[in-house]
Design a protein around this motif. Structure first.
Motif, mmCIF file in Angstrom:
data_model
loop_
_atom_site.group_PDB
_atom_site.id
_atom_site.type_symbol
_atom_site.label_atom_id
_atom_site.label_comp_id
_atom_site.label_asym_id
_atom_site.label_seq_id
_atom_site.Cartn_x
_atom_site.Cartn_y
_atom_site.Cartn_z
ATOM 1 N N LEU A 33 65.283 5.956 52.576
ATOM 2 C CA LEU A 33 66.517 5.780 51.836
ATOM 3 C C LEU A 33 66.616 4.130 51.081
ATOM 4 O O LEU A 33 67.147 4.208 50.037
ATOM 5 N N ALA A 34 66.206 3.165 51.816
ATOM 6 C CA ALA A 34 66.223 1.920 51.307
ATOM 7 C C ALA A 34 65.247 1.939 50.234
ATOM 8 O O ALA A 34 65.810 1.310 49.068
ATOM 9 N N LEU A 35 63.882 2.470 50.231
ATOM 10 C CA LEU A 35 62.936 2.284 49.044
ATOM 11 C C LEU A 35 63.546 3.023 47.806
ATOM 12 O O LEU A 35 63.436 2.669 46.768
ATOM 13 N N GLN A 36 64.294 4.197 48.200
ATOM 14 C CA GLN A 36 64.816 5.082 47.114
ATOM 15 C C GLN A 36 65.879 4.074 46.185
ATOM 16 O O GLN A 36 66.008 4.574 44.884
ATOM 17 N N GLU A 37 66.591 3.659 47.067
ATOM 18 C CA GLU A 37 67.767 2.838 46.366
ATOM 19 C C GLU A 37 67.295 1.691 45.830
ATOM 20 O O GLU A 37 67.690 1.398 44.602
ATOM 21 N N ALA A 38 65.894 1.039 46.149
ATOM 22 C CA ALA A 38 65.380 -0.122 45.561
ATOM 23 C C ALA A 38 64.718 0.411 44.161
ATOM 24 O O ALA A 38 64.876 -0.344 43.187
ATOM 25 N N ASP A 39 63.913 1.403 44.273
ATOM 26 C CA ASP A 39 63.083 1.790 43.033
ATOM 27 C C ASP A 39 62.408 3.230 43.416
ATOM 28 O O ASP A 39 61.439 3.294 43.990
#
Length: 461
Positions: free
Chosen positions: A148-154
């Motif tokens: 979820l964090a990686l999706q939000e980041a890029d």
């Protein structure tokens, strides 16, 4: 508890070849102590009386009945040994199972005993100057939150990593495996995830909701079947009050917390806001194209509303504490069609703002489980609790408020030269008031998630 039943029945004692003692911790010598179980309530006193009666009449129970009970308990353990991932995937159960098998006369080189020991050894972290035993492993939970964090980041730039993560998660999704949850829901098709690498008897609702939601948010191909199997299972695991426990349905026989063994007061798995909110998050996301999930979602929203505290916060069962519970609730509600003017949003946002610390961050320690007047308070701020707070405020539509900006500034100030953060707090309750865990990933992916979400919110206008 089943391995403990064997240990207690057979009156296990430690071999203790080095004669290690902790007598200095006792005000009264343990052999002279007569009040191991405090008398808290009338029901508790009744259970203590029944316990004494049981001990007094135990010699009257036929020997064959004792042997049958022990055999059934042993069979129960062996069925759930779970290979090198261990009974329940958690160290207390794994250690008790290993001790019980030895006490029952199984040799140390028996394959099942060897496997049980390997499961414990895999939890050990042995460094040059220190060593400790992890209570459990959390790869499914960590992978979903990191995704979820990686999706939000890029989402695009991290596409290859996300594909690998979801391919692995798909490979460990459960289906028709035996599980204790089937006692309550024998006709419900499987579809959940466990917390650990493997723990098929005990998939949990929280992991399942987060994994399936992350998959739905990824928009990657070939995930639809996994998402809908998970959502169907989630809906089937709903308790009567609309909420969700972590592992079971309607696990609310609170009188069991009064038995002598349950002195920690956390024997059950009742519905909680944090788990329920993540289920709402998933159901609302999937219901955008599948309205069959809307009735269950509506019941969950009603449950979340009923659990909100008068000050606007929510209790956090699986993370410390009211900051975690409030973040969980707001993130779940954000996916629903409720307007941001709903009192649940406005009261929660006001509470989060009211407990912000002077340095711009947020912090809360475990004392708030003992004294609610300490909710949202601590002697310092932490990066991951600050991330929870700002993510919650942004979910409530407050992305441009000064409190969020101050929280983001705190996260940026505390970022280390290696790009991550390092908070040493143990703020994940295994059992509130009893023991707490530390997720080593929380101070990495939650601050990243918050920073990325803030950037994306600012770029919308």
């Amino acid at each position: 508890m089943v391995p403990l039943f064997i240990l207690c029945t057979l009156k296990a004692t430690a071999i203790n070849p080095n004669k290690v003692s902790i007598l200095e911790l006792f005000v009264t010598h343990p052999d002279e102590e007569t009040h191991y179980f405090p008398e808290r309530t009338v029901l508790n006193k009744i259970f203590l009386g029944l316990d004494k009666l049981g001990n007094a009449t135990r010699p009257l129970i036929p020997k064959k009945m004792h042997e049958l009970a022990i055999t059934r308990a042993k069979d129960w353990i062996i069925e759930r040994l779970n290979g090198e991932d261990g009974l329940g995937g958690i160290s207390p159960a794994m250690m008790a199972a290993y001790e019980a098998l030895l006490l029952l006369g199984m040799p140390k080189d028996h394959p099942q005993v060897v496997t049980a020991r390997k499961a414990i050894d895999k939890l050990l972290v042995i460094n040059e100057h220190d060593a400790y035993c992890q209570p459990c492993l959390s790869p499914v939970w960590d992978t979903a939150l990191a995704a979820l964090a990686l999706q939000e980041a890029d989402k695009v730039g991290n596409g290859a990593n996300l594909t690998r993560a979801y391919d692995w998660l798909k490979s460990v999704q459960l289906s028709d495996e035996p599980g204790d949850w089937r006692i309550s829901k024998p006709d419900l098709a499987g579809g959940g995830w466990a917390f650990q690498f493997a723990n098929p008897h005990y998939p949990d609702v929280d992991d399942t909701a987060v994994v399936a939601f992350a998959m739905a948010e990824s928009n990657l191909p070939e995930l639809e079947e996994s998402i809908h199997r998970a959502t169907h299972w989630i809906v089937g695991m709903q308790s009567k009050n609309g909420g969700y426990g972590a592992f079971d349905v309607d696990n609310t026989c609170y009188y069991l917390n009064e038995i002598p063994f349950a002195d920690h007061g956390a024997l059950l798995d009742p519905p909680t806001t944090d788990v329920s909110a993540r289920c709402a998050m998933l159901m609302a996301r999937v219901a955008q194209d599948h309205d069959e999930y809307l009735p269950a979602l509506a019941r969950t929203i009603d449950y979340i509303r009923s659990e909100q505290e008068a000050d606007g916060s929510w209790f956090g069962r699986w993370g410390t504490n009211y900051i975690y519970g409030t973040w969980s609730a707001l993130l779940g509600l954000e996916q629903t069609s409720l307007p941001k003017t709903d009192p649940m949003y406005t009261k929660a946002a006001a509470w989060l703002k009211s407990v912000q610390r002077a340095d711009g961050g947020w912090g809360e320690d475990n004392y708030s489980y003992h004294d609610v007047s300490h909710s949202g308070k601590y002697k310092f701020s932490t990066a991951f609790q600050t991330a929870w707070a700002v993510l919650g405020l942004m979910a409530a539509g407050e992305a441009r408020c000064p409190e969020v900006k101050a929280g983001i500034d705190f996260i940026l100030r505390t970022q280390q030269t290696n790009g991550v953060w390092n908070d040493k707090c143990f703020t994940a309750p295994g059992f509130p008031k009893v023991f707490y865990l530390k997720y080593h990933g929380y101070d990495k992916f939650f601050p990243l998630w918050a920073l990325a979400r803030y950037r994306n919110e600012l770029n919308k206008q």
